[in-house]
Design an enzyme around this catalytic site. Structure first.
Site, PDB file in Angstrom:
ATOM      1  N   GLU A 155      -0.439  27.463  -2.150  1.00 59.39           N
ATOM      2  CA  GLU A 155       0.734  26.628  -1.914  1.00 59.39           C
ATOM      3  C   GLU A 155       0.321  25.181  -1.760  1.00 59.39           C
ATOM      4  O   GLU A 155      -0.866  24.871  -1.703  1.00 59.39           O
ATOM      5  CB  GLU A 155       1.521  27.132  -0.701  1.00 59.39           C
ATOM      6  CG  GLU A 155       0.723  27.197   0.564  1.00 59.39           C
ATOM      7  CD  GLU A 155       1.383  28.114   1.602  1.00 59.39           C
ATOM      8  OE1 GLU A 155       2.086  27.580   2.455  1.00 59.39           O
ATOM      9  OE2 GLU A 155       1.164  29.349   1.551  1.00 59.39           O
TER      10      GLU A 155
ATOM     11  N   LYS B 137      -0.193  21.496  -0.034  1.00 60.00           N
ATOM     12  CA  LYS B 137      -0.480  20.969   1.299  1.00 60.00           C
ATOM     13  C   LYS B 137       0.393  19.729   1.462  1.00 60.00           C
ATOM     14  O   LYS B 137       0.063  18.657   0.965  1.00 60.00           O
ATOM     15  CB  LYS B 137      -1.963  20.641   1.442  1.00 60.00           C
ATOM     16  CG  LYS B 137      -2.328  20.295   2.864  1.00 60.00           C
ATOM     17  CD  LYS B 137      -3.825  20.253   3.058  1.00 60.00           C
ATOM     18  CE  LYS B 137      -4.223  20.086   4.512  1.00 60.00           C
ATOM     19  NZ  LYS B 137      -3.537  19.028   5.220  1.00 60.00           N
TER      20      LYS B 137
ATOM     21  N   ASP C 208       2.105  16.534   2.793  1.00 56.83           N
ATOM     22  CA  ASP C 208       1.550  15.453   3.600  1.00 56.83           C
ATOM     23  C   ASP C 208       2.628  14.941   4.546  1.00 56.83           C
ATOM     24  O   ASP C 208       3.323  13.976   4.270  1.00 56.83           O
ATOM     25  CB  ASP C 208       1.068  14.329   2.677  1.00 56.83           C
ATOM     26  CG  ASP C 208       0.126  13.389   3.396  1.00 56.83           C
ATOM     27  OD1 ASP C 208      -0.266  13.697   4.537  1.00 56.83           O
ATOM     28  OD2 ASP C 208      -0.216  12.345   2.820  1.00 56.83           O
TER      29      ASP C 208
ATOM     30  N   TYR D 118       5.666  27.007   5.884  1.00 56.30           N
ATOM     31  CA  TYR D 118       4.430  27.593   5.368  1.00 56.30           C
ATOM     32  C   TYR D 118       3.890  28.758   6.194  1.00 56.30           C
ATOM     33  O   TYR D 118       2.819  29.270   5.917  1.00 56.30           O
ATOM     34  CB  TYR D 118       3.347  26.537   5.148  1.00 56.30           C
ATOM     35  CG  TYR D 118       2.967  25.726   6.374  1.00 56.30           C
ATOM     36  CD1 TYR D 118       2.355  26.327   7.462  1.00 56.30           C
ATOM     37  CD2 TYR D 118       3.204  24.362   6.413  1.00 56.30           C
ATOM     38  CE1 TYR D 118       2.001  25.587   8.566  1.00 56.30           C
ATOM     39  CE2 TYR D 118       2.851  23.607   7.517  1.00 56.30           C
ATOM     40  CZ  TYR D 118       2.251  24.226   8.596  1.00 56.30           C
ATOM     41  OH  TYR D 118       1.908  23.489   9.686  1.00 56.30           O
TER      42      TYR D 118
ATOM     43  N   LYS E 214      -8.686  19.588  -0.884  1.00 60.44           N
ATOM     44  CA  LYS E 214      -8.175  18.214  -0.927  1.00 60.44           C
ATOM     45  C   LYS E 214      -8.446  17.623  -2.308  1.00 60.44           C
ATOM     46  O   LYS E 214      -9.558  17.741  -2.813  1.00 60.44           O
ATOM     47  CB  LYS E 214      -8.875  17.354   0.129  1.00 60.44           C
ATOM     48  CG  LYS E 214      -8.601  17.788   1.561  1.00 60.44           C
ATOM     49  CD  LYS E 214      -7.260  17.249   2.026  1.00 60.44           C
ATOM     50  CE  LYS E 214      -7.114  17.317   3.521  1.00 60.44           C
ATOM     51  NZ  LYS E 214      -7.507  16.156   4.238  1.00 60.44           N
TER      52      LYS E 214
ATOM     53  N   CYS F 240       5.906 -22.232  -5.663  1.00 62.23           N
ATOM     54  CA  CYS F 240       6.247 -21.117  -6.543  1.00 62.23           C
ATOM     55  C   CYS F 240       5.259 -21.082  -7.713  1.00 62.23           C
ATOM     56  O   CYS F 240       5.036 -22.109  -8.362  1.00 62.23           O
ATOM     57  CB  CYS F 240       7.667 -21.268  -7.070  1.00 62.23           C
ATOM     58  SG  CYS F 240       8.046 -20.047  -8.341  1.00 62.23           S
TER      59      CYS F 240
ATOM     60  N   CYS G  12       7.632 -22.053 -11.090  1.00 62.43           N
ATOM     61  CA  CYS G  12       8.331 -23.328 -11.296  1.00 62.43           C
ATOM     62  C   CYS G  12       7.820 -24.428 -10.369  1.00 62.43           C
ATOM     63  O   CYS G  12       8.274 -25.566 -10.463  1.00 62.43           O
ATOM     64  CB  CYS G  12       9.834 -23.139 -11.134  1.00 62.43           C
ATOM     65  SG  CYS G  12      10.317 -22.730  -9.454  1.00 62.43           S
TER      66      CYS G  12
ATOM     67  N   CYS H 254      10.981 -18.386  -3.251  1.00 68.58           N
ATOM     68  CA  CYS H 254      11.206 -19.585  -4.050  1.00 68.58           C
ATOM     69  C   CYS H 254      12.725 -19.810  -4.057  1.00 68.58           C
ATOM     70  O   CYS H 254      13.468 -18.947  -4.521  1.00 68.58           O
ATOM     71  CB  CYS H 254      10.693 -19.367  -5.479  1.00 68.58           C
ATOM     72  SG  CYS H 254      11.327 -20.613  -6.620  1.00 68.58           S
TER      73      CYS H 254
ATOM     74  N   CYS I 217      14.404 -21.081 -11.881  1.00 70.13           N
ATOM     75  CA  CYS I 217      13.027 -20.571 -11.973  1.00 70.13           C
ATOM     76  C   CYS I 217      12.973 -19.491 -13.065  1.00 70.13           C
ATOM     77  O   CYS I 217      13.567 -18.421 -12.918  1.00 70.13           O
ATOM     78  CB  CYS I 217      12.623 -20.014 -10.607  1.00 70.13           C
ATOM     79  SG  CYS I 217      11.019 -19.229 -10.560  1.00 70.13           S
TER      80      CYS I 217
END
Ligand code: IVH
Length: 672
Positions: free
Chosen positions: A115, A117, A119, A226, A317, A411, A414, A429, A435
Site C-alpha cells: 500500500e 505510505k 505523507d 491502513y 522510501k 522591476c 520595466c 511592481c 509592464c
C-alpha cells in the site's frame, strides 16, 4: 567514525545530534536533514550500541519513536496498543532481504499486502457501539492527544458505522491534505496577506491542532485507513480487514487504482514498487513511499515487533529528492499580478529524475533567513511540489569573499521601483498596465485552461502575438482575424483557424470563469466562483460596497480592497466593457442542474479533481440515469476524468476500451 574518536564519544555525539534532529522534526516542524540522512545516523548508533551494551542508555534516541506532544492544550490519553513506527528501506536489495527473512520465518506461507505510505499525520480512531468515540494523535507512541472534535470535521471519517460493523474497534490511518485543498488554502492565506504554508504534511499537522474546528472543516483534510483492530476477536488478515472496513463505511485505499494490492511473492512487491515509482507523480496527494506488510494475522503474530516497529512490515522510501549544487546568481521574475519572485539560478544538478537548474526562493524574507549568497553551496529539494526549492546553505563551504545578497528594488522587466505593503511578504511592481511581462502574464492567465480555456493560445503564441503588436490586452484577442495571423511565422491556416475557433468557443465560458480570467489581484478560482454565484453578474459585483463584499466568508479585507481597486480604475472598466461587447458572459447561470436520461443504465467511474466537488459530479451521473462504480472494469461505460487522475487508471480504461470523458465533455453530454 574517525580513528581518533572512541566509540563512547561517537555514541554520545550521535545521541546528541539525533535528539536535536528529532526536536527539529517533531516539535519545530523544521527539519534540517533528510529522512535518509537521519536514518543513516540512527543506524550507525544502533550498530554501535549493539557492539557496546555497556554504554546502554534508556534515553537513547534508538529507544523511542519520536513525539509530537508539543502542546499542553489537548487531553493526553494512553493508546490501547502502542502506535509503532516502521522500519525503512531505500533500495530493492533491502526489500528482497526483508521478504526473504520473512518468508523463511513463516515457512514460505505468507503473502504480502502493498500500500501507499501516505505523507500525513497518523491517527487512531476508536469506535464504541458503532460510533466514533475518540481520535488520538500518535503522540510519543504510547500516549496521544485527544483531537476528536477536529477529526469529526473530516468527511471521509465515518461518525457512525454500518450495522454489520463490530461494535468496538480501532482504525489506524493517516490524515492528509490533498494538493488541491492545500493550494486553495494557500490561495486564501495569501489573499489575506499572510505567508503561504510550505507543504501539505506540516499543514495537515497544524490544522489538526487548531482550536477552531470550523476552520479545520474548511481546510479539506482527508483520511486513508491502513490498519484495523477489533476489540473483541481478531481478523484473519489485513486485506480482509481493509475490505471489511470499506463495507463498514471507511475510506480505504481500495477506492484508488492499485493503492492496495495483495501479492503472493516478492516479485509482486517489486512490480508494485516499480509502478508507484513513476505513478506517484500523478497522485492528488503526497506519499513518501510504499508500505509492505505480511497479510496473515497468524504470521504477523509469530514475527512480532521490536520496541519501535513491527517485524512484519517494511516501509520502502522513494529516492531522496535532494541535491547539492552551487548558486550562480539570484534573478527576479515578475508575475501577472506584479508579484516579484526571486529565482535561484543553479549549476545543473540531477534531482529525482530531472535536471534542476532553477529553483524557487519564495521572497525577500526567505533569502534573508537562509542568508543565501551567490557562490554558496546550496541544498535543493524536489518534494511533492513541481518547482524545486532551495532549502539550505552549506555554510562551511561558503567562499571567503562572499557578500550578503541585496534584494532588488526595481522591476526586472520595466524597471519601475518596487513596492511592498506592510502586511505582505512580497514585493510588487506597481506598473500593472505598463509592464510587458505583467500584461503578457495576464493574457496567458486569461487564456489558460481553468479560465477561458482557449485552445492553441499558450505562452509561446501569446509572446508571438505580443511581439507582432497584435495584442495588448485580452480584449484584443476577440478582434483577431485570419489574414494578419497568416503573416506570422509558422502560422498556417489550420493553426490560425484553430486559434480563432478557440477564441470563439471561449465566449460561452461561464461567468465565474470569466471573472477568474480577469485576473483581479487575489481573486483565485474559488473566490471568483463564490463572487459570481453570490452577486450573479458583473454589474452587481461592480456596484458592491466593501461591506457587501465582506459578507462572503471567503472574502477578507485584502480581497475586498483588491476588487474595489480593480473597478475604481477606468482602464479596467473600459477593458471589461470591450469584453462585454465581444459577447463574453458576464452573468451567472441560474442554478439548474441538468436532469435527464443521457446516461440511462450506463456504468460510470468518476476519478480525479473537478471544478466542482466530486460528489456533485456523482450526483449528476445519478440524476441522469447513470450507475456509479468505484473502479474501472470491462463493464464500465464511461470514465469521467478530472485533473490529476492517476495515469494507471487511464491506461486501464484505454485497454478495456472504456470511453473517457473530460469534465466539459461530460457536462456537454448531459446537457444535450
Ligand atoms: S502501518 C505498526 N501503513 O508511517 C505499523 N503506516 O513511518 C503501523 N504511514 O506512523 C504503520 N502510510 O503514520 C502504515 N500505509 C501505511 C502508512 C503508514 C503512512 C505512516 C504512519 C506511521 C508512519 C511510520
Amino acid at each position: 567514525m574517525t580513528e581518533t574518536m572512541s566509540a563512547a564519544d561517537r555514541i554520545a555525539e550521535l545521541r546528541r545530534t539525533l535528539h536535536e534532529h528529532n526536536h527539529r522534526y517533531y516539535v519545530l516542524a523544521a527539519p534540517t536533514i533528510s529522512d535518509r540522512e537521519f536514518d543513516a545516523l540512527l543506524a550507525e548508533l544502533e550498530l554501535l550500541e549493539k557492539a557496546h551494551p555497556e554504554l546502554d542508555d534508556p534515553n537513547s534516541p534508538t529507544k523511542r519513536v519520536g513525539s509530537d506532544l508539543d502542546s499542553q492544550d489537548f487531553e493526553k490519553v494512553a493508546h490501547s496498543r502502542p502506535m509503532l513506527s516502521l522500519s525503512n528501506s531505500y533500495n530493492a536489495e533491502e526489500v528482497y532481504d526483508w521478504a526473504d527473512r520473512v518468508q523463511r520465518e513463516t515457512a514460505g506461507e505468507c503473502s504480502f499486502t502493498c500500500e501507499l505510505k501516505y505523507d500525513g499525520v497518523a491517527i487512531a480512531l476508536q469506535y464504541r457501539d458503532g460510533g466514533l468515540f475518540r481520535a488520538l494523535t500518535r503522540g510519543d507512541g504510547t500516549t496521544g492527544e485527544d483531537i476528536t472534535d477536529n477529526v469529526r470535521t473530516i468527511r471521509t471519517i465515518p461518525l457512525t458505522l454500518a450495522p454489520e460493523a463490530p461494535a468496538n474497534l480501532e482504525i489506524r490511518g493517516e490524515i492528509i491534505l490533498p494538493f488541491a485543498a492545500f493550494e486553495s488554502l494557500n490561495e486564501r492565506v495569501v489573499a489575506a496577506g499572510r505567508d503561504p504554508f510550505v507543504n501539505p504534511r506540516n499543514t495537515a499537522a497544524g490544522s489538526l491542532k487548531l482550536h477552531d474546528n470550523k476552520e479545520v472543516a474548511r481546510r479539506g483534510l482527508d483520511c486513508f485507513l491502513y490498519g484495523v483492530e477489533l476489540e473483541d476477536g481478531e481478523l484473519d488478515s489485513h486485506s480482509r480487514g481493509v475490505h471489511d472496513a470499506a463495507r463498514w463505511g471507511f475510506k480505504t485505499p481500495l477506492t484508488l487504482d492499485r493503492a492496495f494490492e495483495r501479492v503472493n511473492d516478492v516479485a509482486g512487491v517489486m512490480d508494485y514498487l516499480a509502478h508507484w515509482n513513476d505513478a506517484r507523480h500523478g497522485l492528488p496527494f503526497a506519499i513518501d513511499g510504499v508500505v509492505i506488510k505480511v497479510d496473515e494475522t497468524v504470521h504477523r503474530r509469530s514475527l512480532g515487533s521490536t520496541a519501535k516497529a513491527p517485524r512484519w512490515a517494511l516501509a520502502y522510501k522513494f529516492e531522496t529528492e535532494q541535491g547539492l549544487t552551487r548558486l550562480i546568481r539570484i534573478d527576479y521574475q515578475v508575475g501577472r499580478t506584479g508579484g516579484i519572485t526571486p529565482v535561484a539560478r543553479l549549476e545543473k544538478v540531477f534531482v529525482a529524475g530531472t535536471t534542476v537548474q532553477n529553483a524557487s526562493l519564495h521572497n525577500a524574507d526567505q533569502i534573508a533567513q537562509l542568508d543565501i549568497r551567490e557562490g554558496d553551496l546550496v541544498r535543493v529539494e524536489k518534494g511533492g511540489e513541481i518547482i524545486p526549492k532551495v532549502v539550505g546553505v552549506v555554510l562551511e563551504e561558503r567562499p571567503a569573499d562572499s557578500v550578503p545578497h541585496v534584494y532588488t528594488d526595481r522591476c526586472p522587466d520595466c524597471g519601475t521601483e518596487l513596492e511592498r505593503a506592510e502586511e505582505e511578504a512580497r514585493h510588487y511592481c506597481p506598473n500593472a498596465l505598463g509592464c510587458p511581462e505583467q500584461i503578457k502574464g495576464r493574457i496567458e492567465h486569461f487564456a489558460s485552461r481553468k479560465a477561458m480555456n482557449i485552445d492553441g493560445l499558450g505562452d509561446k503564441s501569446v509572446d508571438q502575438l505580443w511581439t507582432a503588436g497584435m495584442i495588448r490586452n485580452p480584449a484584443d484577442l476577440y478582434d483577431l482575424t485570419m489574414e494578419p495571423l497568416l503573416t506570422l511565422d509558422r502560422m498556417k491556416e489550420t493553426k490560425a483557424g484553430n486559434l480563432l475557433a478557440g477564441i470563439e468557443t471561449s465566449k460561452s465560458v461561464p461567468f465565474e470563469r470569466v471573472l477568474f480570467a480577469l485576473g483581479i489581484r487575489h481573486v483565485g478560482e474559488t473566490v471568483a466562483k463564490r463572487l459570481a454565484r453570490h452577486f450573479g453578474s458583473l454589474e452587481a459585483l461592480r456596484a458592491a460596497s466593501k461591506e457587501a463584499l465582506l459578507e462572503l466568508d471567503v472574502v477578507g479585507p485584502v480581497i475586498a480592497e483588491a476588487v474595489l481597486a480593480f473597478f475604481a480604475d477606468e482602464r479596467h472598466v473600459a477593458h471589461v466593457e470591450r469584453l462585454m461587447a465581444a459577447g463574453l458572459r458576464f452573468e451567472a447561470d441560474a442554478e439548474v442542474a441538468p436532469q435527464g436520461t443521457a446516461l440511462e443504465g450506463k456504468r460510470c467511474v468518476v476519478s480525479g479533481v473537478f471544478s466542482m466537488p466530486r460528489d456533485e459530479v456523482k450526483r449528476l451521473v445519478e440524476q441522469n440515469g447513470g450507475k456509479l462504480s468505484g473502479s474501472v472494469s470491462g463493464s464500465t461505460d464511461f470514465l469521467i476524468a478530472g485533473d490529476k487522475m492517476g495515469p494507471a487508471k487511464r491506461e486501464k480504461a484505454e485497454r478495456a476500451g472504456v470511453r473517457i470523458l473530460s469534465e466539459s465533455e461530460f457536462i456537454a453530454l448531459i446537457s444535450k
